[in-house]
Design a protein around this motif. Structure first.
Motif, mmCIF file in Angstrom:
data_model
loop_
_atom_site.group_PDB
_atom_site.id
_atom_site.type_symbol
_atom_site.label_atom_id
_atom_site.label_comp_id
_atom_site.label_asym_id
_atom_site.label_seq_id
_atom_site.Cartn_x
_atom_site.Cartn_y
_atom_site.Cartn_z
ATOM 1 N N LEU B 416 42.561 -11.603 41.500
ATOM 2 C CA LEU B 416 41.341 -11.314 42.260
ATOM 3 C C LEU B 416 41.633 -11.359 43.741
ATOM 4 C CD1 LEU B 416 38.778 -13.475 40.327
ATOM 5 C CD2 LEU B 416 38.810 -11.000 40.468
ATOM 6 N N PRO B 418 44.810 -12.191 46.278
ATOM 7 C CA PRO B 418 46.233 -12.492 46.286
ATOM 8 C C PRO B 418 46.575 -13.652 47.207
ATOM 9 C CG PRO B 418 45.791 -10.539 47.596
ATOM 10 C CD PRO B 418 44.483 -10.957 46.999
ATOM 11 N N GLN B 422 44.275 -13.582 54.195
ATOM 12 C CA GLN B 422 43.579 -14.284 55.272
ATOM 13 C C GLN B 422 42.161 -14.634 54.837
ATOM 14 O OE1 GLN B 422 43.006 -12.633 59.404
ATOM 15 N NE2 GLN B 422 45.171 -13.122 59.512
ATOM 16 N N ILE B 423 41.701 -15.826 55.226
ATOM 17 C CA ILE B 423 40.341 -16.240 54.865
ATOM 18 C C ILE B 423 39.475 -16.284 56.123
ATOM 19 C CG2 ILE B 423 40.965 -17.477 52.770
ATOM 20 C CD1 ILE B 423 40.954 -20.066 54.430
ATOM 21 N N PRO B 424 38.156 -16.099 56.030
ATOM 22 C CA PRO B 424 37.375 -15.826 54.818
ATOM 23 C C PRO B 424 37.663 -14.444 54.252
ATOM 24 C CG PRO B 424 35.990 -15.598 56.755
ATOM 25 C CD PRO B 424 37.306 -16.118 57.228
ATOM 26 N N GLU B 426 36.660 -11.781 50.578
ATOM 27 C CA GLU B 426 35.958 -11.673 49.305
ATOM 28 C C GLU B 426 36.431 -10.456 48.537
ATOM 29 O OE1 GLU B 426 31.768 -11.307 50.435
ATOM 30 O OE2 GLU B 426 31.916 -9.188 49.944
ATOM 31 N N HIS B 427 36.394 -10.563 47.215
ATOM 32 C CA HIS B 427 36.779 -9.464 46.348
ATOM 33 C C HIS B 427 35.784 -9.394 45.195
ATOM 34 C CE1 HIS B 427 40.820 -8.485 48.006
ATOM 35 N NE2 HIS B 427 40.601 -9.650 48.583
ATOM 36 N N THR B 428 35.458 -8.181 44.811
ATOM 37 C CA THR B 428 34.483 -8.011 43.752
ATOM 38 C C THR B 428 35.141 -7.339 42.554
ATOM 39 O OG1 THR B 428 32.717 -7.853 45.368
ATOM 40 C CG2 THR B 428 32.250 -6.971 43.187
ATOM 41 N N ARG B 429 34.839 -7.837 41.379
ATOM 42 C CA ARG B 429 35.332 -7.237 40.147
ATOM 43 C C ARG B 429 34.157 -6.999 39.213
ATOM 44 N NH1 ARG B 429 41.104 -6.717 38.812
ATOM 45 N NH2 ARG B 429 41.698 -6.241 40.933
ATOM 46 N N GLU B 482 34.461 -15.268 46.661
ATOM 47 C CA GLU B 482 34.641 -15.395 48.097
ATOM 48 C C GLU B 482 35.357 -16.695 48.409
ATOM 49 O OE1 GLU B 482 31.028 -15.636 50.387
ATOM 50 O OE2 GLU B 482 32.121 -15.726 52.279
ATOM 51 N N SER B 485 35.798 -19.992 55.017
ATOM 52 C CA SER B 485 36.733 -20.491 56.029
ATOM 53 C C SER B 485 37.314 -21.854 55.674
ATOM 54 C CB SER B 485 36.036 -20.592 57.386
ATOM 55 O OG SER B 485 35.435 -19.380 57.702
#
Lengths: 114, 544
Positions: B416, B418, B422-424, B426-429, B482, B485
């Motif tokens: 989801l 890797p 870098q944060i913040p 978010e990735h959606t699946r 998500e 920070s």
């Protein structure tokens, strides 16, 4: 909230509002405000300029929850733009997708069943 | 008006340190009544009912080993049944059991504490020292964790700080904190490598520092590699020497092993300055007829280096991994910052120097730099950090150290977020139902680099409920993961067709969120006796 953060919030509000409104209409290049041929260093510098203004940590004590949420959304997209444009193979892929009118490079939505 | 002071706390495996960032932009490291800044991360439950913390507790390690808790950080946020916990248990002199949500519980006298509760008491101790130094309550804190701590370990650390009554502004990574302290106010753009070898964990982080911006390029580490492991090697060597002298196996004698470990730790430190040392431990055991058996051991730097060479070599391999992640060659590093007491060891310094063909920076205090960096980050968040000469007041661009993935059919993982993102972020699946009229879906989430789910650290289960009943495959749910920070995971889910928000609660393994306020039977934290602090005689039973 500290004076500095209040000032910064007021300063970035128009930029945040504009980017947030147009988020799905802007290319990664437009999000970072760089040209299509910008070097990796130029992209990095452009991202740093954005990060200084828009990183959520710079608005840590901001009371305006709505603005804060917008900053968060905008920053994550800018960070995505930076990640893709500063990674040469991803940038090459993105450039070809952009020609087809695709503004974001997204992971294929795999369908997982459980 | 809320206080503008902020306390940075380096909550270490062996020792903890606090630093205050003052309103005027200066900082100071917190010291106790004896001017000591380094506070052992040890608790001891005294027979008189009081709880000793730090130095006073450390002195009880040999007197009352069963009721003296140390190295809790090696257990925090890990499920009881995990390999790492099971491996460490035989080395602990206190008793641990399995608690709710697979947590590790510490059982001492009539108390049963979670590891977060143990850490809470240590954090509270640092905060009280800070209050004294500041002359006011300093409840706003930034606490550091190893860069390679996973979600559960971070959540458990945050919970510890909450239990201590602290307002946690942020959890940040130790090497990043060190870089913040080192690179604060630096003029040129530089690539910095932080090599952090602590009591129980090893981290290496590569950053680019440019006019106040600290961008993490790569981070790698091992949460089970530290000074403790070196002590263990030396202890084993002394047990072996004792075996040859007296034909007596000390491994059967728990008390003797504890004493030797303490002797080994001191000897190891001494050998950073001296070439050799005669170790003499009296009455370590009793032979036939009750005669006392002493240990005579000649510890030399050469011998110690031979014993731990592979461990130090492992840290160099991890440096290489971090450089690969950062996509940099070793000669791109401008400065090497050494953090943690273990980096005083000449072998460590030589190995690092030879790998990077560059001498590490020697101007910083490896014990205090992390706490100072944490305080600086706190001030940066509060906006109290003064900007200087066109610099931004320190902005940190950190990454997530571990790949976040979900389980798929056949026990494999689907990535989801890797590693090194870098944060913040978010990735959606999108997930669909697999059975007709299914109204709930369970998604298993893990962190780690393996392709197979069970080889990674299981973080927890995400349960989506109240789905629209429909034939299978028709309900499509977009799940957004998500990492904020803080490096903490947030999950939300939405039905793609109806647009309805689904409940998406994730239970994190080894963190008992419901138990935030429970402190054993009476609901009260154990009473920490501060007056005893530093008043006990040094009663460690060894003379070396």
């Amino acid at each position: 909230m500290t004076m500095d953060q209040t000032n910064l919030a007021n300063q970035v509000r128009p930029l945040v509002e504009r980017l947030h409104r147009d988020l799905d209409r802007l290319s990664y290049y437009q999000l970072l405000s760089v040209g299509r041929t910008a070097s990796t260093t130029a992209i990095q510098q452009a991202f740093y300029r954005r990060a200084v203004l828009l990183h959520p940590d710079r608005h840590f004590r901001l009371d305006d929850a709505e603005l804060k949420a917008k900053i968060n959304t905008v920053y994550k997209r800018i960070s995505e733009a930076y990640r893709v444009l500063s990674t040469p193979p991803l940038r090459t892929l993105y450039d070809s997708r952009l020609l087809q009118g695709q503004l974001r490079l997204q992971q294929k939505d795999d369908e997982s069943q459980s | 008006m809320t206080s503008r002071l902020v306390l940075g706390i380096d909550l270490g495996t062996s020792n903890s340190v606090g630093a205050i960032h003052w309103e005027d932009g200066h900082w100071s490291v917190v010291s106790d009544a004896h001017d000591k800044t380094i506070q052992p991360s040890v608790l001891s439950f005294h027979p008189n009912g009081s709880v000793l913390v730090a130095s006073a507790a450390r002195k009880r390690r040999l007197v009352d080993p069963k009721n003296t808790i140390y190295s809790a950080k090696r257990l925090i946020g890990r499920p009881f049944s995990s390999r790492q916990v099971q491996e460490i248990i035989p080395r602990l002199s206190y008793r641990v059991t399995e608690g709710p949500a697979q947590q590790v519980m510490v059982s001492v006298r009539n108390h049963l504490l979670s590891v977060s509760q143990v850490s809470a008491l240590i954090l509270q101790h640092i905060e009280k020292l800070a209050d004294k130094v500041a002359g006011q309550h300093v409840p706003q804190v930034v606490v550091t964790v190893p860069a390679n701590f996973n979600e559960a370990q971070r959540a458990a650390t945050r919970q510890a700080a909450r239990l201590a009554g602290l307002d946690v502004l942020r959890i940040i990574n130790e090497p990043t904190a060190a870089a913040l302290a080192y690179g604060h106010g630096m003029d040129e753009s530089k690539t910095i490598l932080v090599y952090d070898l602590g009591g129980g964990t090893f981290d290496v982080t590569v950053l680019r520092v440019s006019r106040g911006i600290f961008e993490v390029l790569g981070t790698a580490g091992d949460t089970h590699l530290g000074g403790d492991d070196l002590d263990e090697r030396l202890t084993e060597a002394m047990v072996e020497a004792f075996m040859q002298q007296h034909h007596y196996d000390l491994n059967m004698n728990e008390m003797a092993i504890l004493r030797l470990r303490s002797v080994a730790e001191k000897a190891k430190c001494t050998l950073s300055d001296k070439e050799s040392l005669a170790v003499h431990v009296r009455e370590l055991a009793y032979g036939p007829g009750g005669i006392s058996l002493d240990l005579e051991y000649r510890a030399t730097r050469d011998r110690l280096e031979g014993l731990v060479a592979d461990l130090v070599e492992r840290t160099i391999g991890i440096c290489d991994e971090a450089m690969t992640l950062a996509q940099l060659r070793t000669d791109a590093v401008d400065e090497i910052v050494l953090v943690g007491g273990m980096t005083r060891m000449p072998l460590v310094q030589r190995s690092v120097t030879s790998f990077f063909s560059r001498k590490p920076v020697t101007s910083i205090n490896p014990d205090e730099v992390v706490a100072v960096g944490a305080a600086i980050q706190g001030a940066s968040l509060l906006g109290t950090l003064p900007a200087s000469q066109g610099h931004v007041p320190s902005l940190l661009l950190d990454v997530t150290p571990r790949t976040l993935a979900v389980a798929t059919v056949g026990g494999f993982c689907q990535i989801l977020i890797p590693r090194n993102a870098q944060i913040p972020t978010e990735h959606t699946r999108t997930f669909t139902t697999g059975a007709d009229y299914q109204t709930a879906v369970t998604i298993r989430v893990c962190q780690g680099e393996h392709r197979r789910f069970e080889k990674n650290v299981m973080l927890g289960e995400l349960r989506l409920e109240g789905l629209r009943p429909a034939p299978r495959g028709e309900v499509r749910i977009a799940v957004t993961f998500e990492i904020d920070s803080d490096g903490l995971l947030k999950v939300s889910a939405r039905d793609q067709d109806s647009g309805e928000i689904q409940s998406a609660a994730m239970r994190v393994v080894a963190v008992d969120e419901d138990n935030d306020s429970a402190w054993g039977t009476d609901g009260q934290p154990p009473l920490v006796d501060e007056d005893i602090l530093g008043q006990l005689p040094d009663d460690e039973g060894t003379r070396s």
